[in-house]
Design an enzyme around this catalytic site. Structure first.
Site, PDB file in Angstrom:
ATOM      1  N   ASP A 111      -1.367  -4.430   4.074  1.00 27.34           N
ATOM      2  CA  ASP A 111       0.058  -3.707   4.172  1.00 27.34           C
ATOM      3  C   ASP A 111       0.973  -4.316   5.832  1.00 27.34           C
ATOM      4  O   ASP A 111       0.611  -4.824   7.092  1.00 27.34           O
ATOM      5  CB  ASP A 111      -0.396  -2.387   4.586  1.00 27.34           C
ATOM      6  N   SER A 112       1.989  -3.865   5.666  1.00 23.47           N
ATOM      7  CA  SER A 112       2.794  -4.688   7.183  1.00 23.47           C
ATOM      8  C   SER A 112       2.681  -4.178   8.572  1.00 23.47           C
ATOM      9  O   SER A 112       3.293  -3.995   9.401  1.00 23.47           O
ATOM     10  CB  SER A 112       4.100  -5.289   6.180  1.00 23.47           C
ATOM     11  N   GLY A 113       2.279  -2.888   8.210  1.00 26.38           N
ATOM     12  CA  GLY A 113       2.204  -1.962   9.611  1.00 26.38           C
ATOM     13  C   GLY A 113       3.896  -1.300   9.043  1.00 26.38           C
ATOM     14  O   GLY A 113       3.865  -0.201  10.411  1.00 26.38           O
ATOM     15  N   ASP A 195       8.572  -4.400   6.297  1.00 31.05           N
ATOM     16  CA  ASP A 195       9.918  -3.585   5.317  1.00 31.05           C
ATOM     17  C   ASP A 195      10.413  -2.018   6.408  1.00 31.05           C
ATOM     18  O   ASP A 195       9.794  -2.024   7.007  1.00 31.05           O
ATOM     19  CB  ASP A 195      10.071  -3.216   4.041  1.00 31.05           C
ATOM     20  N   GLY A 272       7.542   3.363  -0.217  1.00 29.93           N
ATOM     21  CA  GLY A 272       8.559   4.813  -0.090  1.00 29.93           C
ATOM     22  C   GLY A 272       8.337   5.966  -1.061  1.00 29.93           C
ATOM     23  O   GLY A 272       7.426   6.490  -1.111  1.00 29.93           O
ATOM     24  N   HIS A 388     -19.571   8.214  -2.348  1.00 32.17           N
ATOM     25  CA  HIS A 388     -19.479   9.600  -3.997  1.00 32.17           C
ATOM     26  C   HIS A 388     -17.942   9.794  -3.892  1.00 32.17           C
ATOM     27  O   HIS A 388     -18.187   8.556  -5.049  1.00 32.17           O
ATOM     28  CB  HIS A 388     -20.125  10.711  -3.716  1.00 32.17           C
TER      29      HIS A 388
END
Length: 422
Positions: A111-113, A195, A272, A388
């Site tokens: 993911d972009s951070g 974003d 979001g 698990h």
């Protein structure tokens, strides 16, 4: 490696294979967007719907990659913010990319951070959030709100974000171009455009401003991604997903989906702030506007009811840290709901965590033993419960995919949820 090495093929559609009850039609508005599919990447295929396990810092906490493979995980997701700070993207690039670095042969995501920049920046950490908007007054104009006792670590402008490292306080700059450069060095098969993530506490006016900012950043991400793809042609192709924002506003969600859906993205992430009860509605708004022939990833869910809601409204993949996070607090998933292994009643319980579960922990260890490990502060307790919980979640989604294929999805959903939440 050419872009053709990434593709998405739609399989069976939920609306074509299963008959919902009248009650389910009423809850969902009668529009079922779910489907099966196949995402092809340079490091293997992902059969969807699929749960993507989270390995934030290039590791699923307390679990070896070999164990993740054995329990059926198809892909892992790491975080660009954390890997940028430590050990640094150049290290992963030198190692041959995220998968090689962590000894994971399958598909990977980063993911972009953006989430970490927002959550750490405002001091709310992991709480965006799904339920606490009322606590601060959603839509009240609290655009600069910071958690009590915290300082703002991130400052957003139209060009990007200045933020302080939560590790040592060093100041850093992220822009769409820098995010793309970092993620190309990290080398995941699927990465996300940079974003701005808002919260439910932001005003409507700020949501509109942020949405336009994210749209412009998306365009910049595509330009830089295309440049880096040509420059780094010796590396496998990395797919780029745009991220849909818009909080709980239908017009903003549809606008973002329409705007980004027209861009040259390989797929889309739905992110979001949103409240749990609106999850399905918001995912459906987005997927009614997004292209049918591209995959959709829902960021940050793993509860069984949310999983079914996401699937029937068109999410193809989703991720969450919850299976390992709750494991570190001794919680384990069962068909009858979540249980806490630190409870004294498990001290002499010599049954597996779940009878019939095929995971390594259930096949070899008892509740009493893992209870003892947890009470003794032995770290292997985290490992066994995490194995698990990850298996439980992966298998639940795998079984839901099979239920779409054989036409029993709605019966399967009812059976699972009535028992889990009884």
């Amino acid at each position: 490696m050419p872009q053709s090495d990434f593709s998405f093929t739609v399989g069976k559609r939920l609306s074509e294979t299963a008959l919902p009850t009248a009650a389910q039609v009423e809850v969902n508005g009668g529009e079922f967007k779910g489907r099966t599919g196949t995402i092809a990447t340079p490091h293997g295929e992902i059969q969807t719907p699929a749960f993507i396990a989270v390995g934030t810092k290039a590791t699923v906490k307390a679990v070896l990659p070999e164990s993740m493979k054995d329990l059926g995980a198809q892909a892992l997701l790491a975080n660009a913010y954390h890997l940028y700070l430590q050990p640094g993207p150049e290290i992963l690039d030198e190692a041959g990319g995220l998968g090689t670095f962590m000894n994971w042969a399958g598909p990977t995501f980063t993911d972009s951070g953006g989430f970490q920049v927002m959550s750490l920046g405002s001091g709310f950490k992991k709480v965006i959030n799904m339920d606490a908007a009322a606590e601060a007054g959603a839509g009240s104009g609290a655009d600069d709100r910071v958690a009590a006792g915290k300082e703002r670590l991130a400052h957003v402008d139209d060009d990007g974000v200045w933020f302080k490292s939560h590790l040592n306080g060093d100041r850093h700059r992220f822009t769409p171009e820098i995010s793309m450069q970092v993620q190309h060095q990290l080398g995941a098969d699927i990465m996300f455009a940079f974003d701005e993530l808002t919260t439910l506490m932001n005003s409507r006016a700020y949501q509109e401003l942020s949405l336009e900012r994210t749209r412009l950043w998306a365009e910049r991400c595509i330009v830089e991604h295309e440049r880096l793809t040509k420059e780094r042609s010796h590396r496998p192709y990395q797919a780029l997903f745009g991220v849909i924002q818009g909080a709980q506003y239908e017009d903003l969600r549809r606008k973002a989906s329409s705007d980004l859906g027209a861009m040259n993205f390989d797929g889309f992430g739905i992110g979001g702030a949103l409240e749990k009860e609106n999850l399905g509605t918001i995912v459906r708004w987005c997927n009614e506007e997004l292209p049918e022939d591209k995959p959709r990833h829902l960021l940050g869910i793993s509860e069984p009811d949310d999983i079914f809601t996401a699937i029937e409204n068109g999410a193809d993949t989703f991720d969450c840290v919850s299976p390992t996070r709750v494991a570190r607090n001794s919680a384990f998933y069962t068909p009858d709901g979540r249980k806490n292994l630190s409870n004294a009643k498990f001290k002499r319980d010599f049954s597996p965590l779940v009878e019939g579960c095929d995971c390594y922990a259930c096949a070899n260890y008892t509740r009493a033993y893992i209870h003892h490990l947890f009470k003794a502060n032995e770290m292997v307790s985290h490992t066994l419960i995490s194995i698990h919980n990850e298996r439980f979640t992966v298998k639940l989604v795998d079984d839901a995919r099979l239920a779409i294929e054989d036409g029993s999805f709605f019966d399967f959903k009812t059976e699972i949820l009535e028992r889990y939440y009884a």
